[in-house]
Design a protein around this motif. Sequence first.
Motif, PDB file in Angstrom:
ATOM      1  N   PHE B  28      22.171 -39.132  -6.066  1.00 42.28           N
ATOM      2  CA  PHE B  28      22.952 -38.219  -5.237  1.00 42.28           C
ATOM      3  C   PHE B  28      24.431 -38.301  -5.584  1.00 42.28           C
ATOM      4  O   PHE B  28      25.108 -37.285  -5.759  1.00 42.28           O
ATOM      5  CB  PHE B  28      22.723 -38.577  -3.761  1.00 42.28           C
ATOM      6  CG  PHE B  28      23.280 -37.589  -2.794  1.00 42.28           C
ATOM      7  CD1 PHE B  28      22.968 -36.250  -2.906  1.00 42.28           C
ATOM      8  CD2 PHE B  28      24.095 -38.007  -1.756  1.00 42.28           C
ATOM      9  CE1 PHE B  28      23.472 -35.328  -2.001  1.00 42.28           C
ATOM     10  CE2 PHE B  28      24.597 -37.094  -0.853  1.00 42.28           C
ATOM     11  CZ  PHE B  28      24.283 -35.756  -0.977  1.00 42.28           C
ATOM     12  N   ILE B  34      19.757 -34.211  -5.248  1.00 44.40           N
ATOM     13  CA  ILE B  34      19.140 -34.761  -4.042  1.00 44.40           C
ATOM     14  C   ILE B  34      17.638 -34.758  -4.255  1.00 44.40           C
ATOM     15  O   ILE B  34      17.059 -33.764  -4.661  1.00 44.40           O
ATOM     16  CB  ILE B  34      19.553 -33.980  -2.787  1.00 44.40           C
ATOM     17  CG1 ILE B  34      19.023 -34.658  -1.532  1.00 44.40           C
ATOM     18  CG2 ILE B  34      19.121 -32.537  -2.821  1.00 44.40           C
ATOM     19  CD1 ILE B  34      19.953 -35.688  -0.989  1.00 44.40           C
ATOM     20  N   LEU B  36      14.233 -35.417  -2.466  1.00 44.41           N
ATOM     21  CA  LEU B  36      13.528 -35.651  -1.204  1.00 44.41           C
ATOM     22  C   LEU B  36      12.193 -36.355  -1.402  1.00 44.41           C
ATOM     23  O   LEU B  36      11.562 -36.751  -0.432  1.00 44.41           O
ATOM     24  CB  LEU B  36      13.312 -34.328  -0.445  1.00 44.41           C
ATOM     25  CG  LEU B  36      14.443 -33.971   0.511  1.00 44.41           C
ATOM     26  CD1 LEU B  36      15.706 -33.622  -0.208  1.00 44.41           C
ATOM     27  CD2 LEU B  36      14.033 -32.831   1.428  1.00 44.41           C
ATOM     28  N   VAL B  82      10.897 -31.019 -13.252  1.00 47.23           N
ATOM     29  CA  VAL B  82      11.225 -30.460 -11.933  1.00 47.23           C
ATOM     30  C   VAL B  82      12.732 -30.406 -11.674  1.00 47.23           C
ATOM     31  O   VAL B  82      13.293 -29.341 -11.399  1.00 47.23           O
ATOM     32  CB  VAL B  82      10.537 -31.267 -10.803  1.00 47.23           C
ATOM     33  CG1 VAL B  82      10.965 -30.754  -9.443  1.00 47.23           C
ATOM     34  CG2 VAL B  82       9.028 -31.193 -10.950  1.00 47.23           C
ATOM     35  N   ARG B  85      15.047 -28.061 -13.964  1.00 48.29           N
ATOM     36  CA  ARG B  85      14.811 -26.640 -13.678  1.00 48.29           C
ATOM     37  C   ARG B  85      15.366 -26.266 -12.315  1.00 48.29           C
ATOM     38  O   ARG B  85      15.938 -25.194 -12.130  1.00 48.29           O
ATOM     39  CB  ARG B  85      13.314 -26.341 -13.694  1.00 48.29           C
ATOM     40  CG  ARG B  85      12.695 -26.394 -15.054  1.00 48.29           C
ATOM     41  CD  ARG B  85      11.267 -25.956 -14.946  1.00 48.29           C
ATOM     42  NE  ARG B  85      11.169 -24.572 -14.502  1.00 48.29           N
ATOM     43  CZ  ARG B  85      10.430 -23.660 -15.096  1.00 48.29           C
ATOM     44  NH1 ARG B  85       9.716 -23.983 -16.130  1.00 48.29           N
ATOM     45  NH2 ARG B  85      10.383 -22.430 -14.642  1.00 48.29           N
ATOM     46  N   SER B  86      15.186 -27.188 -11.332  1.00 46.74           N
ATOM     47  CA  SER B  86      15.664 -26.915  -9.984  1.00 46.74           C
ATOM     48  C   SER B  86      17.173 -26.796  -9.953  1.00 46.74           C
ATOM     49  O   SER B  86      17.729 -25.897  -9.326  1.00 46.74           O
ATOM     50  CB  SER B  86      15.255 -28.035  -9.028  1.00 46.74           C
ATOM     51  OG  SER B  86      13.888 -28.241  -9.060  1.00 46.74           O
ATOM     52  N   LEU B  91      22.014 -24.930  -5.475  1.00 44.48           N
ATOM     53  CA  LEU B  91      21.940 -26.056  -4.547  1.00 44.48           C
ATOM     54  C   LEU B  91      20.633 -26.108  -3.773  1.00 44.48           C
ATOM     55  O   LEU B  91      20.150 -27.158  -3.393  1.00 44.48           O
ATOM     56  CB  LEU B  91      23.080 -25.928  -3.532  1.00 44.48           C
ATOM     57  CG  LEU B  91      24.351 -26.706  -3.808  1.00 44.48           C
ATOM     58  CD1 LEU B  91      25.362 -26.431  -2.727  1.00 44.48           C
ATOM     59  CD2 LEU B  91      24.036 -28.195  -3.854  1.00 44.48           C
ATOM     60  N   LEU B  92      20.096 -24.908  -3.521  1.00 39.17           N
ATOM     61  CA  LEU B  92      18.941 -24.767  -2.648  1.00 39.17           C
ATOM     62  C   LEU B  92      17.664 -25.334  -3.241  1.00 39.17           C
ATOM     63  O   LEU B  92      16.909 -26.028  -2.581  1.00 39.17           O
ATOM     64  CB  LEU B  92      18.692 -23.262  -2.493  1.00 39.17           C
ATOM     65  CG  LEU B  92      19.102 -22.576  -1.240  1.00 39.17           C
ATOM     66  CD1 LEU B  92      19.161 -21.089  -1.474  1.00 39.17           C
ATOM     67  CD2 LEU B  92      18.060 -22.882  -0.227  1.00 39.17           C
ATOM     68  N   VAL B  93      17.422 -24.972  -4.503  1.00 35.19           N
ATOM     69  CA  VAL B  93      16.099 -25.165  -5.088  1.00 35.19           C
ATOM     70  C   VAL B  93      15.672 -26.636  -5.160  1.00 35.19           C
ATOM     71  O   VAL B  93      14.523 -26.949  -4.838  1.00 35.19           O
ATOM     72  CB  VAL B  93      16.026 -24.469  -6.462  1.00 35.19           C
ATOM     73  CG1 VAL B  93      14.667 -24.640  -7.078  1.00 35.19           C
ATOM     74  CG2 VAL B  93      16.351 -23.000  -6.309  1.00 35.19           C
ATOM     75  N   VAL B  95      16.215 -29.095  -3.217  1.00 31.37           N
ATOM     76  CA  VAL B  95      15.761 -29.551  -1.898  1.00 31.37           C
ATOM     77  C   VAL B  95      14.336 -29.057  -1.644  1.00 31.37           C
ATOM     78  O   VAL B  95      13.453 -29.808  -1.219  1.00 31.37           O
ATOM     79  CB  VAL B  95      16.703 -29.029  -0.792  1.00 31.37           C
ATOM     80  CG1 VAL B  95      16.201 -29.455   0.568  1.00 31.37           C
ATOM     81  CG2 VAL B  95      18.114 -29.535  -1.020  1.00 31.37           C
ATOM     82  N   LEU B  96      14.094 -27.786  -1.949  1.00 30.78           N
ATOM     83  CA  LEU B  96      12.774 -27.201  -1.699  1.00 30.78           C
ATOM     84  C   LEU B  96      11.723 -27.800  -2.623  1.00 30.78           C
ATOM     85  O   LEU B  96      10.638 -28.169  -2.189  1.00 30.78           O
ATOM     86  CB  LEU B  96      12.831 -25.688  -1.890  1.00 30.78           C
ATOM     87  CG  LEU B  96      13.800 -24.963  -0.972  1.00 30.78           C
ATOM     88  CD1 LEU B  96      13.862 -23.491  -1.324  1.00 30.78           C
ATOM     89  CD2 LEU B  96      13.379 -25.134   0.471  1.00 30.78           C
ATOM     90  N   SER B  97      12.051 -27.912  -3.922  1.00 31.44           N
ATOM     91  CA  SER B  97      11.035 -28.363  -4.868  1.00 31.44           C
ATOM     92  C   SER B  97      10.696 -29.833  -4.641  1.00 31.44           C
ATOM     93  O   SER B  97       9.525 -30.209  -4.672  1.00 31.44           O
ATOM     94  CB  SER B  97      11.497 -28.123  -6.307  1.00 31.44           C
ATOM     95  OG  SER B  97      12.670 -28.828  -6.567  1.00 31.44           O
ATOM     96  N   PHE B  99      10.981 -31.505  -1.865  1.00 32.43           N
ATOM     97  CA  PHE B  99      10.252 -31.623  -0.594  1.00 32.43           C
ATOM     98  C   PHE B  99       8.779 -31.261  -0.816  1.00 32.43           C
ATOM     99  O   PHE B  99       7.872 -31.946  -0.328  1.00 32.43           O
ATOM    100  CB  PHE B  99      10.879 -30.730   0.476  1.00 32.43           C
ATOM    101  CG  PHE B  99      10.295 -30.932   1.854  1.00 32.43           C
ATOM    102  CD1 PHE B  99      10.409 -32.148   2.492  1.00 32.43           C
ATOM    103  CD2 PHE B  99       9.626 -29.903   2.493  1.00 32.43           C
ATOM    104  CE1 PHE B  99       9.866 -32.337   3.759  1.00 32.43           C
ATOM    105  CE2 PHE B  99       9.085 -30.082   3.753  1.00 32.43           C
ATOM    106  CZ  PHE B  99       9.207 -31.307   4.389  1.00 32.43           C
ATOM    107  N   GLY B 100       8.547 -30.188  -1.585  1.00 36.92           N
ATOM    108  CA  GLY B 100       7.173 -29.811  -1.936  1.00 36.92           C
ATOM    109  C   GLY B 100       6.476 -30.945  -2.668  1.00 36.92           C
ATOM    110  O   GLY B 100       5.331 -31.292  -2.363  1.00 36.92           O
ATOM    111  N   LEU B 101       7.197 -31.570  -3.605  1.00 39.05           N
ATOM    112  CA  LEU B 101       6.637 -32.680  -4.367  1.00 39.05           C
ATOM    113  C   LEU B 101       6.266 -33.845  -3.459  1.00 39.05           C
ATOM    114  O   LEU B 101       5.203 -34.475  -3.616  1.00 39.05           O
ATOM    115  CB  LEU B 101       7.659 -33.140  -5.410  1.00 39.05           C
ATOM    116  CG  LEU B 101       7.224 -34.254  -6.341  1.00 39.05           C
ATOM    117  CD1 LEU B 101       6.112 -33.782  -7.245  1.00 39.05           C
ATOM    118  CD2 LEU B 101       8.396 -34.768  -7.158  1.00 39.05           C
TER     119      LEU B 101
END
Lengths: 339, 299
Positions: B28, B34, B36, B82, B85-86, B91-93, B95-97, B99-101
């Motif tokens: 971080f 970041i 998750l 991951v 590419r994210s 900034l958004l992606v 966190v989403l990817s 978290f999905g992982l």
Amino acid sequence: MKAPAIRIERWTPESRVALALALIVAALLAVGPLLFDANIVDRLTTLFIYVILAVMWNALVGYCGLVSIGQQAFFGLGAYFAVRLADLGFSVYPSLFVAALIVGALSLPLSTIMLRLKGGEFAIGMWVVAELAHLLVNLDTLINGETGTSLIALNAYAIGKRRALTYWCAFAAMAGLLAVVFVLLRGPTGAAIQAIRDNEQAAESIGVRVTRAKRLVFMLSATGAALAGSLWVATAVTFQPRTYFSPQWTAYMIFMALVGGLGTFEGAILGAVVFFLIEAWFGGAGVWYLVGLGAAALVFALALPRGIWGWVEDKTALRLLPVGYRVKLIGEPDVDKGA
Amino acid sequence: MILLNQIIQGVLLGGYYALIACGLSFMFGVMRIINLAHGSLAVLSAYALYVLADSYGVSPFLGLVVVVPAMALIGAGLQRTVLERSARGGLLVPVLSTFGLSIVIDNLLFEKFGADTRSLAPYIGDLSYDSWAITDDIAIGKLAALTMATAIVLLGGIQLFLNRTPLGRMIRATAEDPDTVGLVGVSAERVNAIAAGLAIATVAISGAFLAMRATFNPYAGALQLIFAFEATVIGGAGSLWGTLFGGIVLGVAQSLGASVSPQGFFIAGHLAFLAALFFRLFFGDLGLNLRRVLVRRPQ
């Protein structure tokens, strides 16, 4: 050379048809309990709550660019306050809405701290808030810790009447919130919050009141999630803190918004319907179902970040419920000016 | 005396939080990513060590010889597939990817190992409960002390590595401006893969301590992520020594909170985190300020 004549277009013929269709569907759904059997009424109630969750998360993330992993804080608090108010003797159904308003009011002081955080810090910071809300709710002796309690006041209603009332509350909540978000996004605030998402400094420099716009969406999203929570406790009857404050709710919201289409109004609704169908078909698969949801979120985030509807919009320039503007050159083919 | 003991135990607990926060703080603060899935990866390492110990009789410390490089490889692969590419998606992606992982990892672990809680404590002999008695009221657990020592060595080692070695400088430069390091002949992709591998290797070590000091289950990752994040934020993102300080603040707050009421343990920890945020709004970074006061070195 003469500058080409342009026209700013908001409504298109197909979007007028879509809106008319949407209103017809809404009118049909409004009398749902008179038309459908009990099982379908229950399932539609669930779908309405999913739509609320998806649209509220999409407004926060897809339009405002604030990813939160802690929206279950509001979901759980909404359910908690509904139970609390009912226990204090207030009428159950109005309590569902009042509970959401209380949570909305609580989100105001919260927003002053949390909105200072950026990106990932905001995302996990909200998760901490959800954990804290969970622990504080457990301190209330009414809840019996993790054992939980029930919305026993619902027993005052006969089962059929209760089902119809819950349905109507969920429908009214969904329709109301969709209308609020639609009007908000079409108005100046909608332009402001999307400008913030795309570039916060640039937005501020042209006079967007960044904090005010963010706070408005944050509070709306908190109120909506809380309403979804209070409606959920009205359908599920039991309130167990662990279930309601679970990050799984945020996982569902992420899945719906991502798959349907982040930052598109129609996409969030589509995502809720997709999620509803997947849950109906594969929900019984247990762990593998959850693995699939996580994997789908991962794949969509990487490969198709604007989701199914974003992809459709990019390919076809189709807008069914337009919240943006598009520039039309008169006598020329359409030039699409984004969402 | 009781209060003093609680503070000492809190400090030692803080050593564990600093350890679990090490990889997150590094990613971080230095790489600006970041992750998750951080907690879930720690739990994954814990299960790997558990399988080695339970099925093959490999002691957890020996097991780390296998698990740490394996997790480093996973980290580098994760960066390539991951995270990189994210990060390009804004900034958004990420966190989403990630978290999905984490959902995928948690539920696959649940599928494999079920809901039973496990622990590595039975495989480390008397280290799990032995302690040095300082006075009649105060005892220092050997495992807790080892945790603290590991945290200090890891955090200090990474800080030195970043400041003093060519590769460390490359990692910092790449985080600062990946395009420009490309101009001077550094492959940003390779450097980031190495950095992510290093970060996830530390996660493997923290997973070992998670499993030795207590029990864990497939969904234990979420709480580890939150503790790691709290320690990182309290200490001030970007400083690894700050993370040690943040972990100790968190541990002491929890230890003191627990003496008020059973639920106080977690509540006090979260309140300490929010207080640190609030403090930062008005006075700037807590960890950074404290270092300025203590070190008094012109920045």
